[in-house]
Motif scaffolding. Structure first.
Motif, PDB file in Angstrom:
ATOM      1  N   ALA A  19       4.219   6.816  -2.045  1.00 45.42           N
ATOM      2  CA  ALA A  19       5.157   5.724  -1.802  1.00 45.42           C
ATOM      3  C   ALA A  19       4.484   4.559  -1.103  1.00 45.42           C
ATOM      4  O   ALA A  19       4.860   3.406  -1.293  1.00 45.42           O
ATOM      5  N   ASN A  20       3.499   4.838  -0.271  1.00 41.86           N
ATOM      6  CA  ASN A  20       2.832   3.795   0.491  1.00 41.86           C
ATOM      7  C   ASN A  20       1.520   3.343  -0.153  1.00 41.86           C
ATOM      8  O   ASN A  20       0.826   2.512   0.419  1.00 41.86           O
ATOM      9  N   ALA A  21       1.173   3.933  -1.276  1.00 39.51           N
ATOM     10  CA  ALA A  21      -0.062   3.548  -1.943  1.00 39.51           C
ATOM     11  C   ALA A  21       0.024   2.089  -2.387  1.00 39.51           C
ATOM     12  O   ALA A  21       1.064   1.614  -2.827  1.00 39.51           O
ATOM     13  N   GLN A  22      -1.092   1.392  -2.260  1.00 36.79           N
ATOM     14  CA  GLN A  22      -1.141  -0.026  -2.576  1.00 36.79           C
ATOM     15  C   GLN A  22      -2.056  -0.243  -3.770  1.00 36.79           C
ATOM     16  O   GLN A  22      -3.212   0.157  -3.766  1.00 36.79           O
ATOM     17  N   LEU A  23      -1.527  -0.879  -4.809  1.00 38.12           N
ATOM     18  CA  LEU A  23      -2.293  -1.175  -6.013  1.00 38.12           C
ATOM     19  C   LEU A  23      -2.424  -2.690  -6.133  1.00 38.12           C
ATOM     20  O   LEU A  23      -1.429  -3.411  -6.149  1.00 38.12           O
ATOM     21  N   GLU A  24      -3.657  -3.160  -6.187  1.00 40.53           N
ATOM     22  CA  GLU A  24      -3.921  -4.585  -6.280  1.00 40.53           C
ATOM     23  C   GLU A  24      -4.829  -4.855  -7.475  1.00 40.53           C
ATOM     24  O   GLU A  24      -5.633  -4.023  -7.859  1.00 40.53           O
ATOM     25  N   TRP A  25      -4.710  -6.023  -8.036  1.00 42.75           N
ATOM     26  CA  TRP A  25      -5.618  -6.426  -9.108  1.00 42.75           C
ATOM     27  C   TRP A  25      -6.016  -7.880  -8.891  1.00 42.75           C
ATOM     28  O   TRP A  25      -5.323  -8.648  -8.218  1.00 42.75           O
ATOM     29  N   GLY A  26      -7.160  -8.242  -9.450  1.00 47.59           N
ATOM     30  CA  GLY A  26      -7.632  -9.600  -9.272  1.00 47.59           C
ATOM     31  C   GLY A  26      -8.860  -9.871 -10.119  1.00 47.59           C
ATOM     32  O   GLY A  26      -9.131  -9.168 -11.100  1.00 47.59           O
ATOM     33  N   ILE A  27      -9.621 -10.865  -9.717  1.00 51.56           N
ATOM     34  CA  ILE A  27     -10.822 -11.262 -10.447  1.00 51.56           C
ATOM     35  C   ILE A  27     -12.022 -11.181  -9.502  1.00 51.56           C
ATOM     36  O   ILE A  27     -11.917 -11.556  -8.332  1.00 51.56           O
ATOM     37  N   MET A  28     -13.129 -10.661 -10.001  1.00 58.13           N
ATOM     38  CA  MET A  28     -14.336 -10.510  -9.189  1.00 58.13           C
ATOM     39  C   MET A  28     -15.504 -11.225  -9.860  1.00 58.13           C
ATOM     40  O   MET A  28     -15.617 -11.242 -11.095  1.00 58.13           O
ATOM     41  N   ALA A  29     -16.368 -11.818  -9.061  1.00 62.92           N
ATOM     42  CA  ALA A  29     -17.571 -12.470  -9.571  1.00 62.92           C
ATOM     43  C   ALA A  29     -18.671 -12.322  -8.532  1.00 62.92           C
ATOM     44  O   ALA A  29     -18.403 -12.093  -7.348  1.00 62.92           O
ATOM     45  N   GLY A  61     -15.415 -10.547 -13.925  1.00 67.13           N
ATOM     46  CA  GLY A  61     -14.439  -9.757 -14.660  1.00 67.13           C
ATOM     47  C   GLY A  61     -13.275  -9.305 -13.793  1.00 67.13           C
ATOM     48  O   GLY A  61     -13.272  -9.527 -12.572  1.00 67.13           O
ATOM     49  N   PRO A  62     -12.285  -8.649 -14.384  1.00 63.48           N
ATOM     50  CA  PRO A  62     -11.118  -8.174 -13.633  1.00 63.48           C
ATOM     51  C   PRO A  62     -11.437  -6.938 -12.804  1.00 63.48           C
ATOM     52  O   PRO A  62     -12.311  -6.141 -13.150  1.00 63.48           O
ATOM     53  N   LYS A  63     -10.685  -6.789 -11.703  1.00 58.66           N
ATOM     54  CA  LYS A  63     -10.888  -5.679 -10.781  1.00 58.66           C
ATOM     55  C   LYS A  63      -9.554  -5.142 -10.300  1.00 58.66           C
ATOM     56  O   LYS A  63      -8.580  -5.901 -10.170  1.00 58.66           O
ATOM     57  N   VAL A  64      -9.490  -3.823 -10.035  1.00 53.39           N
ATOM     58  CA  VAL A  64      -8.295  -3.218  -9.443  1.00 53.39           C
ATOM     59  C   VAL A  64      -8.698  -2.408  -8.211  1.00 53.39           C
ATOM     60  O   VAL A  64      -9.771  -1.803  -8.181  1.00 53.39           O
ATOM     61  N   ASN A  65      -7.838  -2.438  -7.196  1.00 54.51           N
ATOM     62  CA  ASN A  65      -8.000  -1.639  -5.978  1.00 54.51           C
ATOM     63  C   ASN A  65      -6.808  -0.718  -5.820  1.00 54.51           C
ATOM     64  O   ASN A  65      -5.663  -1.126  -6.046  1.00 54.51           O
ATOM     65  N   PHE A  66      -7.085   0.522  -5.433  1.00 50.20           N
ATOM     66  CA  PHE A  66      -6.020   1.472  -5.107  1.00 50.20           C
ATOM     67  C   PHE A  66      -6.303   2.002  -3.708  1.00 50.20           C
ATOM     68  O   PHE A  66      -7.372   2.541  -3.450  1.00 50.20           O
ATOM     69  N   THR A  67      -5.347   1.827  -2.793  1.00 53.56           N
ATOM     70  CA  THR A  67      -5.556   2.220  -1.399  1.00 53.56           C
ATOM     71  C   THR A  67      -4.315   2.891  -0.841  1.00 53.56           C
ATOM     72  O   THR A  67      -3.189   2.458  -1.120  1.00 53.56           O
ATOM     73  N   VAL A  68      -4.521   3.948  -0.067  1.00 47.19           N
ATOM     74  CA  VAL A  68      -3.446   4.566   0.707  1.00 47.19           C
ATOM     75  C   VAL A  68      -3.598   4.059   2.140  1.00 47.19           C
ATOM     76  O   VAL A  68      -4.472   4.519   2.870  1.00 47.19           O
ATOM     77  N   PRO A  69      -2.768   3.082   2.569  1.00 42.19           N
ATOM     78  CA  PRO A  69      -2.979   2.437   3.867  1.00 42.19           C
ATOM     79  C   PRO A  69      -2.979   3.389   5.055  1.00 42.19           C
ATOM     80  O   PRO A  69      -3.678   3.158   6.047  1.00 42.19           O
ATOM     81  N   ILE A  70      -2.193   4.459   4.998  1.00 40.06           N
ATOM     82  CA  ILE A  70      -2.086   5.364   6.145  1.00 40.06           C
ATOM     83  C   ILE A  70      -3.442   5.963   6.508  1.00 40.06           C
ATOM     84  O   ILE A  70      -3.781   6.119   7.682  1.00 40.06           O
ATOM     85  N   ILE A  71      -4.220   6.315   5.485  1.00 33.79           N
ATOM     86  CA  ILE A  71      -5.508   6.950   5.742  1.00 33.79           C
ATOM     87  C   ILE A  71      -6.694   6.035   5.422  1.00 33.79           C
ATOM     88  O   ILE A  71      -7.839   6.361   5.736  1.00 33.79           O
ATOM     89  N   GLY A  72      -6.446   4.915   4.765  1.00 34.00           N
ATOM     90  CA  GLY A  72      -7.500   3.962   4.459  1.00 34.00           C
ATOM     91  C   GLY A  72      -8.394   4.341   3.298  1.00 34.00           C
ATOM     92  O   GLY A  72      -9.352   3.630   2.981  1.00 34.00           O
ATOM     93  N   LEU A  73      -8.113   5.462   2.651  1.00 33.75           N
ATOM     94  CA  LEU A  73      -8.950   5.936   1.547  1.00 33.75           C
ATOM     95  C   LEU A  73      -8.412   5.411   0.224  1.00 33.75           C
ATOM     96  O   LEU A  73      -7.192   5.317   0.033  1.00 33.75           O
ATOM     97  N   GLY A  74      -9.306   5.074  -0.679  1.00 35.46           N
ATOM     98  CA  GLY A  74      -8.865   4.561  -1.964  1.00 35.46           C
ATOM     99  C   GLY A  74     -10.000   4.500  -2.961  1.00 35.46           C
ATOM    100  O   GLY A  74     -11.028   5.178  -2.812  1.00 35.46           O
ATOM    101  N   ALA A 118      -7.906  -9.221   8.933  1.00 34.79           N
ATOM    102  CA  ALA A 118      -9.211  -8.836   8.400  1.00 34.79           C
ATOM    103  C   ALA A 118      -9.379  -7.325   8.428  1.00 34.79           C
ATOM    104  O   ALA A 118      -8.797  -6.633   9.261  1.00 34.79           O
ATOM    105  N   ALA A 119     -10.164  -6.826   7.489  1.00 37.56           N
ATOM    106  CA  ALA A 119     -10.476  -5.405   7.418  1.00 37.56           C
ATOM    107  C   ALA A 119     -11.893  -5.249   6.892  1.00 37.56           C
ATOM    108  O   ALA A 119     -12.426  -6.133   6.211  1.00 37.56           O
TER     109      ALA A 119
END
Length: 209
Positions: A19-29, A61-74, A118-119
């Motif tokens: 439920a708290n997992a965070q999915l982000e997408w964007g562009i990387m260069a 190119g495009p990039k996706v991040n998957f993170t579980v904020p509680i533990i910081g692992l992704g 910041a992180a």
């Protein structure tokens, strides 16, 4: 009863993490500095001392991040178009070539926050490259000992990433990465003899929506 309770706790933790997992997408260069690392047998057959220096290239190119904020692992993954320029130097001159590929890095990452603004993250994982375009490279013009050796780029290459960076304002990532070759990048056509690899130092930035 204990087993049932443990199962319920595990299910609760799993659902909470999902439920708290965070999915982000964007562009990387980014830019890469790539250097040729010759095999010992290739250096032995050369009549002049082969050298290589870092040459710059880029990727995007495009990039996706998957993170579980509680533990910081992704994890993160990207689909990148990459151009690498390689250069080889010898007593008689130099030879350079530009090679293009589709790169798929898949990293496990750990993020820990310094503040809400910041992180810091560390990441590591494999990268798979698929060649597009020219595959041949001839060194005969700069070294007589290699006049009969024709090099051919592999259709697929595997490497390993180790890197770290910062995430700012929840959207911008800036990082440094070292890409270590695992498989041979180039080798003599039809043989495993006379091969070389290429490692890259990378500076990258990504904007996540």
């Amino acid at each position: 009863m204990k087993k049932t309770l443990l199962a319920l706790v595990a299910m609760l933790m799993l659902s909470l993490g999902t439920a708290n997992a965070q999915l982000e997408w964007g562009i990387m260069a980014g830019t890469n500095l790539t250097k040729v690392n010759f095999s010992n047998d290739l250096e032995d057959v050369a009549t002049s001392n082969l050298k290589s220096k870092n040459m710059s290239g880029f990727y995007v190119g495009p990039k996706v991040n998957f993170t579980v904020p509680i533990i910081g692992l992704g994890a993160d993954a990207a689909l990148l178009y990459s151009q690498k320029k390689l250069q080889v130097e010898a007593a008689d001159g130099s030879a350079s070539n530009t090679f293009r590929s589709i790169e798929i890095p898949i990293n496990v990452r750990y993020t820990f926050g310094l503040s809400s603004l910041a992180a810091v993250y560390i990441a590591t994982g494999p990268q798979f490259g698929f060649n597009v375009g020219n595959r041949k490279w001839d060194f005969s013009s700069i070294d007589a000992g290699l006049s009969s050796v024709k090099f051919k780029k592999q259709n697929m290459n595997t490497s390993w990433n180790v890197g770290a960076g910062v995430k700012l304002l929840g959207h911008l990532e800036v990082g440094l990465l070292y890409n270590i070759a695992i498989s041979k990048y180039y080798k003599k056509a039809g043989s495993d003899d006379y091969n070389f690899k290429s490692n890259s130092f990378q500076i990258q930035a990504a904007y996540l929506f």
